[in-house]
Design a protein around this motif. Sequence first.
Motif, PDB file in Angstrom:
ATOM      1  N   GLN A   1       0.832  -1.207   0.000  1.00  0.00           N
ATOM      2  CA  GLN A   1       0.000   0.000   0.000  1.00  0.00           C
ATOM      3  C   GLN A   1       0.872   1.264   0.000  1.00  0.00           C
ATOM      4  OE1 GLN A   1      -3.364   0.256  -0.389  1.00  0.00           O
ATOM      5  NE2 GLN A   1      -2.922   2.445  -0.577  1.00  0.00           N
ATOM      6  N   GLN A   2       1.958   1.249   0.747  1.00  0.00           N
ATOM      7  CA  GLN A   2       2.853   2.406   0.773  1.00  0.00           C
ATOM      8  C   GLN A   2       3.494   2.641  -0.592  1.00  0.00           C
ATOM      9  OE1 GLN A   2       5.083   0.822   4.109  1.00  0.00           O
ATOM     10  NE2 GLN A   2       4.511   2.592   5.365  1.00  0.00           N
ATOM     11  N   ILE A   3       3.832   1.579  -1.275  1.00  0.00           N
ATOM     12  CA  ILE A   3       4.378   1.718  -2.625  1.00  0.00           C
ATOM     13  C   ILE A   3       3.321   2.308  -3.564  1.00  0.00           C
ATOM     14  CG2 ILE A   3       5.265   0.466  -4.638  1.00  0.00           C
ATOM     15  CD1 ILE A   3       6.549  -1.513  -2.644  1.00  0.00           C
ATOM     16  N   PHE A   4       2.118   1.786  -3.454  1.00  0.00           N
ATOM     17  CA  PHE A   4       1.026   2.290  -4.277  1.00  0.00           C
ATOM     18  C   PHE A   4       0.794   3.783  -4.019  1.00  0.00           C
ATOM     19  CE2 PHE A   4      -3.571   3.017  -4.966  1.00  0.00           C
ATOM     20  CZ  PHE A   4      -3.629   2.729  -6.307  1.00  0.00           C
ATOM     21  N   ASP A   5       0.831   4.178  -2.752  1.00  0.00           N
ATOM     22  CA  ASP A   5       0.610   5.587  -2.389  1.00  0.00           C
ATOM     23  C   ASP A   5       1.694   6.507  -2.948  1.00  0.00           C
ATOM     24  OD1 ASP A   5      -1.660   4.837  -1.040  1.00  0.00           O
ATOM     25  OD2 ASP A   5      -0.707   4.900   0.968  1.00  0.00           O
ATOM     26  N   LEU A   6       2.877   6.001  -3.180  1.00  0.00           N
ATOM     27  CA  LEU A   6       3.954   6.808  -3.749  1.00  0.00           C
ATOM     28  C   LEU A   6       3.646   7.250  -5.177  1.00  0.00           C
ATOM     29  CD1 LEU A   6       7.116   4.858  -2.524  1.00  0.00           C
ATOM     30  CD2 LEU A   6       6.363   7.114  -1.755  1.00  0.00           C
ATOM     31  N   PHE A   7       2.820   6.481  -5.881  1.00  0.00           N
ATOM     32  CA  PHE A   7       2.532   6.771  -7.268  1.00  0.00           C
ATOM     33  C   PHE A   7       1.175   7.420  -7.498  1.00  0.00           C
ATOM     34  CE2 PHE A   7       5.760   3.483  -7.304  1.00  0.00           C
ATOM     35  CZ  PHE A   7       6.691   4.050  -8.160  1.00  0.00           C
TER      36      PHE A   7
END
Length: 160
Positions: free
Chosen positions: A153-159
């Motif tokens: 989820q944190q990776i997704f939020d970066l984009f």
Amino acid sequence: AAHERMWFDQYLQFIQNRQAPIQQLLFPKTVELSPQDYALAHELIEDLKYLGFDVADFGQQCLIINGIPADAQKGNEKDLLEAVLEYVKQNSGDLKTNKVKTLALGLAQKARTLRKQLLQKEEIMELLHNLFKCEQPSIRPNGKPVFVEINQQQIFDLFK
């Protein structure tokens, strides 16, 4: 950062056990020091031995390095010793409260910066294996992180 964490724990253990593996030099190196560094080195000579340095007085503000910590990179003997002394001078307040940790951290940081080689896959795996044997593998001795965990989820939020 991983090397620093691993070496810090290892050097602490060496000092506490009052025994460290020493890599004897075939050709000892002499080091000429400033009067301040020479006095500091004499004050720390026993503790340096427990870190793996085989250092002796060579007269007139000179020391002779007969051996270095076994895991230290050859060819940087003088630089390594001088860097550890410099670290101790810069952190002399810490030296009064915890000499052992100051020396261990100084050597761990300087050994890390003097090591300029790329690691092979096997060496990386060994490093990670040894890192996770440490008491606190995710935190460097100075409190900064060795690594961070990022979930999906944190990776997704970066984009976003």
